[in-house]
Design an enzyme around this catalytic site. Structure first.
Site, PDB file in Angstrom:
ATOM      1  N   LYS A 101       0.801  -1.229   0.000  1.00 28.14           N
ATOM      2  CA  LYS A 101       0.000   0.000   0.000  1.00 28.14           C
ATOM      3  C   LYS A 101       0.834   1.280   0.000  1.00 28.14           C
ATOM      4  CE  LYS A 101      -4.448  -1.612   1.340  1.00 28.14           C
ATOM      5  NZ  LYS A 101      -4.243  -3.017   1.768  1.00 28.14           N
ATOM      6  N   GLU A 123      -9.528   6.566   3.724  1.00 30.63           N
ATOM      7  CA  GLU A 123     -10.347   5.577   4.421  1.00 30.63           C
ATOM      8  C   GLU A 123      -9.433   4.422   4.796  1.00 30.63           C
ATOM      9  OE1 GLU A 123      -9.856   5.477   1.245  1.00 30.63           O
ATOM     10  OE2 GLU A 123      -9.421   3.350   0.936  1.00 30.63           O
ATOM     11  N   SER A 390       1.785  -9.764  -0.769  1.00 26.82           N
ATOM     12  CA  SER A 390       1.426  -8.344  -0.697  1.00 26.82           C
ATOM     13  C   SER A 390       1.724  -7.689   0.645  1.00 26.82           C
ATOM     14  CB  SER A 390      -0.061  -8.173  -1.040  1.00 26.82           C
ATOM     15  OG  SER A 390      -0.865  -9.001  -0.222  1.00 26.82           O
TER      16      SER A 390
END
Ligand code: PLP
Length: 408
Positions: A101, A123, A390
């Site tokens: 991310k 968010e 990930s």
């Protein structure tokens, strides 16, 4: 599945069109008050993506702050255990803040600064995107407000503390289920009100144009590196790529560079939850249908009246009722296949990977590993699989300990 014989040749750069459509998916479905903000963002991004100085600055921060490039790691003992294809892990878990991310959060923070917007909102569900955004904002000296469902704040108290440590304000959302969907609604409400000085850093390849395209582009580095690394290591392209799919950002980031390589199979893995009956999972391609949610037309889990269905997954990061529009498009074309992994399979493979590799994977990423183990067992030893790892599982160990009845 090969594309139909009459399908036009695939050009991955032709999508989305100027209005943000990936075929019949994507687009812009927002109140009029947000149209200007989205158009301004699309225009600013268009300039930035073509600007060598923006790209150079981004590369610099991805290297020095986030820790790129990440390793492509041969999981030797997991491979041995399966007895078939070689399994390589793309180690996004080694990035700063623990997951892919940060690629997107850093890039959008840079873009916001370039647009002269010094207030950031975001968010977050489990808190991973919130933590990445808080880190990027601290680094660039930007004000940061993160919306998070009150229920998620309880479940993920440690990530709330992390965000606050890095100077972000975390605002709890008490509406509805008090989870991710409500947090996104609240962030969009804030954006409408404060759009002059505020940029909304959306955390996945979802939402209204230009977000699905922009977030995809910011994660393309994953596949670009993986391609170079596997060519250097094995002298050829892999046979199969596997990634978990929440909104779809880590998956499209890995897959994009290989979309036009017919010899490379691409598989996304969704959250199979407790079972594939309604309300028990988040596998949008196993029970979903076309609809509109939070700015985007795509596959989503809904009831007969179009109300969004409850979802469940052991991993918060995959627990969302809709999937990114680009994935829906390539699934229709037969270019990306989809599978799901159940909570039980994920818990077993979480332990297997930890024990065999000394790598504790995020529960989200473990969904991809579950499928990779099945595929490796089915394929011969000369085949190559790359799994997008990930994120790291440190955030999940307490939850898993509870589920396994252990003490931690
Ligand atoms: C958020 C998250 C995901 C799911 O998001 P995508 O946009 O589908 O990639 C997957 N893995 C990890 C570790 C995450 O934090």
């Amino acid at each position: 599945m090969p594309p139909p014989a009459d399908a036009p040749r695939l050009d991955r750069f032709s999508l989305p069109d100027a209005a943000g459509h990936f075929g019949s998916y994507g687009g812009v479905f927002v109140p009029e008050t947000l149209m200007t903000a989205l158009q301004e963002l699309a225009a600013a991004y268009e300039l930035a993506r073509k600007d060598p100085s923006f790209q150079a600055e981004l590369r610099h921060h991805l290297k020095e702050f986030a820790g790129r490039p990440t390793e492509l790691y041969l999981a030797e003992r997991l491979t041995q255990h399966c007895g078939g294809a070689k399994i390589y892990l793309k180690r996004e878990d080694l990035l700063h803040t623990g997951a892919h991310k940060i690629n997107n959060a850093l890039a959008q923070a840079l873009l916001a600064r370039r647009m002269g917007k010094r207030r950031i909102i975001a968010e977050t569900g489990a808190g991973q995107h919130g933590v990445a955004t808080a880190a990027a904002c601290a680094k660039f000296g930007l004000e940061c407000v993160v919306y998070m469902g009150a229920h998620d704040m309880e479940r993920q108290a440690l990530n709330v503390f992390r965000m606050r440590l890095m100077g972000a304000e975390v605002r709890g959302v008490e509406a509805g289920q008090k989870t991710l969907k409500e947090a996104i609604n609240e962030a969009m409400r804030d954006w409408v009100t404060n759009v002059r000085n505020t940029h909304y850093i959306l955390g996945t390849a979802y939402g209204s144009h230009p977000y699905p395209m922009m977030v995809r582009d910011f994660h393309r580095v994953i596949g670009q590196e993986a391609r170079e690394q596997i060519l250097a290591r094995e002298g050829r392209l892999p046979d199969e790529l596997i990634a978990c799919v929440g909104g779809g950002s880590n998956a499209i980031g890995l897959f994009f560079e290989f979309l036009e390589e017919p010899g490379v199979r691409l598989t996304g893995v969704e959250a199979g939850g407790r079972s594939l009956t309604r309300g028990e999972h988040a596998a949008r391609f196993a029970g979903g249908r076309l609809g509109v949610l939070q700015g985007c037309k795509t596959f989503l889990l809904q009831d007969a009246d179009g109300q969004i269905e409850l979802t469940h997954s052991v991993s918060a990061g995959l627990d969302y009722a809709a999937v990114g529009p680009e994935h829906a498009f390539y699934r229709d074309r037969g270019r990306i296949d989809f599978a799901s992994a159940s909570d039980d399979e994920v818990l077993a493979t979480f332990q297997l990977c930890s024990r065999l590799e000394g790598i504790i994977p995020a529960l989200e990423s473990t969904h991809a590993l579950v499928h990779a183990v099945k595929r490796a067992q089915a394929l011969s030893r000369d085949k190559i699989i790359i799994v997008n790892l990930s994120g790291r599982g440190d955030k999940d160990v307490q939850h898993v300990a509870q589920l396994l009845g252990a003490t931690a």
